[in-house]
Design a protein around this motif. Structure first.
Motif, short mmCIF file in Angstrom:
data_model
loop_
_atom_site.label_atom_id
_atom_site.label_comp_id
_atom_site.label_asym_id
_atom_site.label_seq_id
_atom_site.Cartn_x
_atom_site.Cartn_y
_atom_site.Cartn_z
N GLN A 40 9.21 10.73 2.92
CA GLN A 40 9.75 9.44 2.48
C GLN A 40 10.83 8.94 3.43
O GLN A 40 11.63 9.72 3.95
N ASP A 41 10.85 7.63 3.61
CA ASP A 41 11.97 6.95 4.25
C ASP A 41 12.87 6.49 3.10
O ASP A 41 12.64 5.46 2.48
N GLU A 42 13.88 7.29 2.80
CA GLU A 42 14.68 7.05 1.60
C GLU A 42 15.44 5.72 1.67
O GLU A 42 15.61 5.05 0.65
N ALA A 43 15.88 5.34 2.85
CA ALA A 43 16.56 4.05 2.99
C ALA A 43 15.61 2.90 2.68
O ALA A 43 15.97 1.94 1.99
N ALA A 44 14.36 3.01 3.16
CA ALA A 44 13.36 1.98 2.89
C ALA A 44 13.03 1.92 1.40
O ALA A 44 12.86 0.84 0.83
N MET A 45 12.95 3.09 0.76
CA MET A 45 12.67 3.12 -0.67
C MET A 45 13.75 2.37 -1.46
O MET A 45 13.46 1.63 -2.39
N ALA A 46 15.00 2.59 -1.06
CA ALA A 46 16.10 1.90 -1.75
C ALA A 46 16.03 0.39 -1.53
O ALA A 46 16.27 -0.40 -2.45
N GLU A 47 15.66 -0.02 -0.31
CA GLU A 47 15.52 -1.45 -0.02
C GLU A 47 14.40 -2.07 -0.85
O GLU A 47 14.55 -3.17 -1.40
N ILE A 48 13.28 -1.38 -0.93
CA ILE A 48 12.14 -1.90 -1.68
C ILE A 48 12.50 -2.02 -3.16
O ILE A 48 12.20 -3.03 -3.81
N SER A 49 13.16 -1.00 -3.69
CA SER A 49 13.56 -1.04 -5.09
C SER A 49 14.46 -2.23 -5.38
O SER A 49 14.26 -2.96 -6.36
N SER A 50 15.43 -2.46 -4.50
CA SER A 50 16.34 -3.60 -4.68
C SER A 50 15.59 -4.92 -4.56
O SER A 50 15.85 -5.87 -5.32
N ALA A 51 14.64 -4.99 -3.62
CA ALA A 51 13.90 -6.23 -3.40
C ALA A 51 13.02 -6.56 -4.60
O ALA A 51 12.86 -7.73 -4.97
N SER A 107 0.84 -1.19 0.00
CA SER A 107 0.00 0.00 0.00
C SER A 107 0.88 1.24 0.00
O SER A 107 1.85 1.33 0.75
N ILE A 108 0.52 2.21 -0.84
CA ILE A 108 1.27 3.45 -0.95
C ILE A 108 0.44 4.57 -0.34
O ILE A 108 -0.65 4.89 -0.85
N PRO A 109 0.89 5.19 0.76
CA PRO A 109 0.10 6.27 1.38
C PRO A 109 -0.17 7.38 0.38
O PRO A 109 0.74 7.86 -0.30
N ARG A 110 -1.40 7.79 0.28
CA ARG A 110 -1.77 8.80 -0.72
C ARG A 110 -1.14 10.15 -0.43
O ARG A 110 -1.03 11.00 -1.31
N ASP A 111 -0.71 10.38 0.82
CA ASP A 111 -0.12 11.66 1.20
C ASP A 111 1.41 11.63 1.20
O ASP A 111 2.04 12.53 1.74
N LEU A 112 1.99 10.58 0.60
CA LEU A 112 3.45 10.49 0.53
C LEU A 112 3.99 11.61 -0.36
O LEU A 112 3.52 11.83 -1.47
N TRP A 113 5.00 12.33 0.13
CA TRP A 113 5.57 13.47 -0.57
C TRP A 113 6.65 12.98 -1.52
O TRP A 113 7.64 12.39 -1.12
N THR A 154 2.72 -1.76 4.21
CA THR A 154 2.60 -0.37 3.77
C THR A 154 3.98 0.22 3.59
O THR A 154 4.88 -0.06 4.38
N VAL A 155 4.15 1.03 2.55
CA VAL A 155 5.43 1.69 2.33
C VAL A 155 5.82 2.48 3.58
O VAL A 155 5.04 3.31 4.06
N PRO A 156 6.99 2.22 4.15
CA PRO A 156 7.41 2.95 5.35
C PRO A 156 7.56 4.44 5.07
O PRO A 156 7.89 4.86 3.96
N THR A 157 7.31 5.24 6.08
CA THR A 157 7.49 6.68 5.97
C THR A 157 8.45 7.16 7.05
O THR A 157 8.75 6.44 8.00
#
Length: 342
Positions: free
Chosen positions: A318-329, A124-130, A300-303
């Motif tokens: 955004q939790d940029e470290a989490a975004m990088a992990e998700i992308s790699s995964a 799930s992607i929070p609709r208010d994610l910047w 849910t995508v971490p924030t």
């Protein structure tokens, strides 16, 4: 087709509660409808029900230039799911989007189906994610819908995760209620240790209980009774998803042509899909995923906290470290491991 979405600060209203139900609807669209069509392909009238009733986006994907490219041997599938408030939504906007039957889209989910088709990860992607909306600067992620329709929304999410989206689908709430009614109700196992009563006046006990569509909607929306609020509501949603999948895929249902046709014909008019997601594709995907019903990972995508943008919008950072992990995964097909760690 283009969309208009709101920018209001989140409030504990019925509209927010409806978004919980929309998540349920989107999951069912992939895991249940696909399996139903696949299991009953010998019924020509049934396979055509999806083809005839499911609507098709007039414009889905962005221009090819600049989109992420998959490796030739990568057979995983990524699907963007949108939940529509149509036919049961707030109806507050005078400029409603062209999702099924006309409504607004408040839910975005990224569904990853690995190559082996033995599991599915639903993010799930929070609709208010910047986020950075390509060509438009920084906005809430749901702003991409109003700024450039579905193609820009896809570009935004693909840029966010550096992952290609293969298909897109949206569904409205009547698809959900109709499916539960077609099933004759569902038996849900409530994990909450005490009874609770919702604002609609329904009381739920711990353990298993059979719910009709109105009760199920109330069950997945409710949060006020729980000390941890949304965390327990997520558990309730997951319990409901499991109940619908288990009930739909019982031998009794799948061996009953009338029941299956009723479910597909009830649900399919409330779907809108890209032009590559035709009945044969859905059937093949559903059949190949039939073993994934017990391996559904939801997170849910971490924030990185929340606050206000420079122009006063309430946002999640955004939790940029989490975004990088998700992308790699996603890239190396270990999103199931990432989901298990959440």
């Amino acid at each position: 087709m283009t969309y208009q979405v709101g920018y209001d600060e989140p409030k504990p209203t019925k509209r927010k509660g409806r978004r919980a139900a929309l998540i349920i609807v989107s999951v069912i669209a992939v895991l249940v409808v696909g399996a139903l069509v696949a299991a009953m392909m010998y019924l020509n009238s049934l396979s055509s029900a999806y083809e005839e009733n499911a609507q098709v986006f007039e414009e889905s994907f962005p221009e090819e230039e600049g989109r992420p490219v998959k490796a030739e041997d990568d057979e995983s599938i990524n699907i963007l799911l949108l939940g529509s408030d149509a036919n049961g939504g707030s109806g507050e906007s005078e400029n409603l989007p062209d999702v099924p039957q006309g409504g607004r889209s408040d839910t975005m989910m990224f569904v990853h189906i690995p190559e082996d088709r033995d599991s599915v990860q639903i993010m799930s992607i929070p609709r208010d994610l910047w986020v950075e909306v390509p060509g438009q600067g920084q906005h809430k992620i749901n702003a991409a819908l109003s700024l450039g329709g579905l193609p820009l929304t896809i570009s935004t999410i693909e840029s966010l995760f550096d992952a290609r989206i293969d298909h897109v689908a949206a569904v409205d709430m009547l698809g959900f209620t109709g499916l539960v009614d077609a099933l004759g109700g569902v038996t849900v196992n409530s994990s909450y240790e005490e009874s609770f009563t919702t604002g609609e006046g329904f009381t739920f006990q711990p353990g298993e209980q059979t719910m009709n569509s109105e009760e199920a909607l109330s069950f997945v929306r409710h949060r006020k009774s729980f000390p941890d609020g949304d965390l327990q509501r997520v558990k309730n949603q997951q319990a409901f998803i499991r109940a619908v999948i288990d009930e739909t895929l019982t031998p009794g249902n799948l061996s009953n042509p009338g029941r299956v046709q009723d479910m597909v014909e009830t649900f399919s008019p409330h779907l809108i899909v890209d032009d590559t997601l035709d009945s044969s594709t859905v059937a093949s995907l559903g059949w190949n995923m039939r073993g994934a019903a017990n391996s559904v990972d939801m997170f849910t995508v971490p924030t990185d906290g929340n606050g206000y943008s420079a122009d006063g919008q309430w946002i999640f950072y955004q939790d940029e470290a989490a975004m990088a992990e998700i992308s790699s995964a996603i890239d190396d097909s270990t999103l199931d491991d990432y989901a298990a760690s959440r």
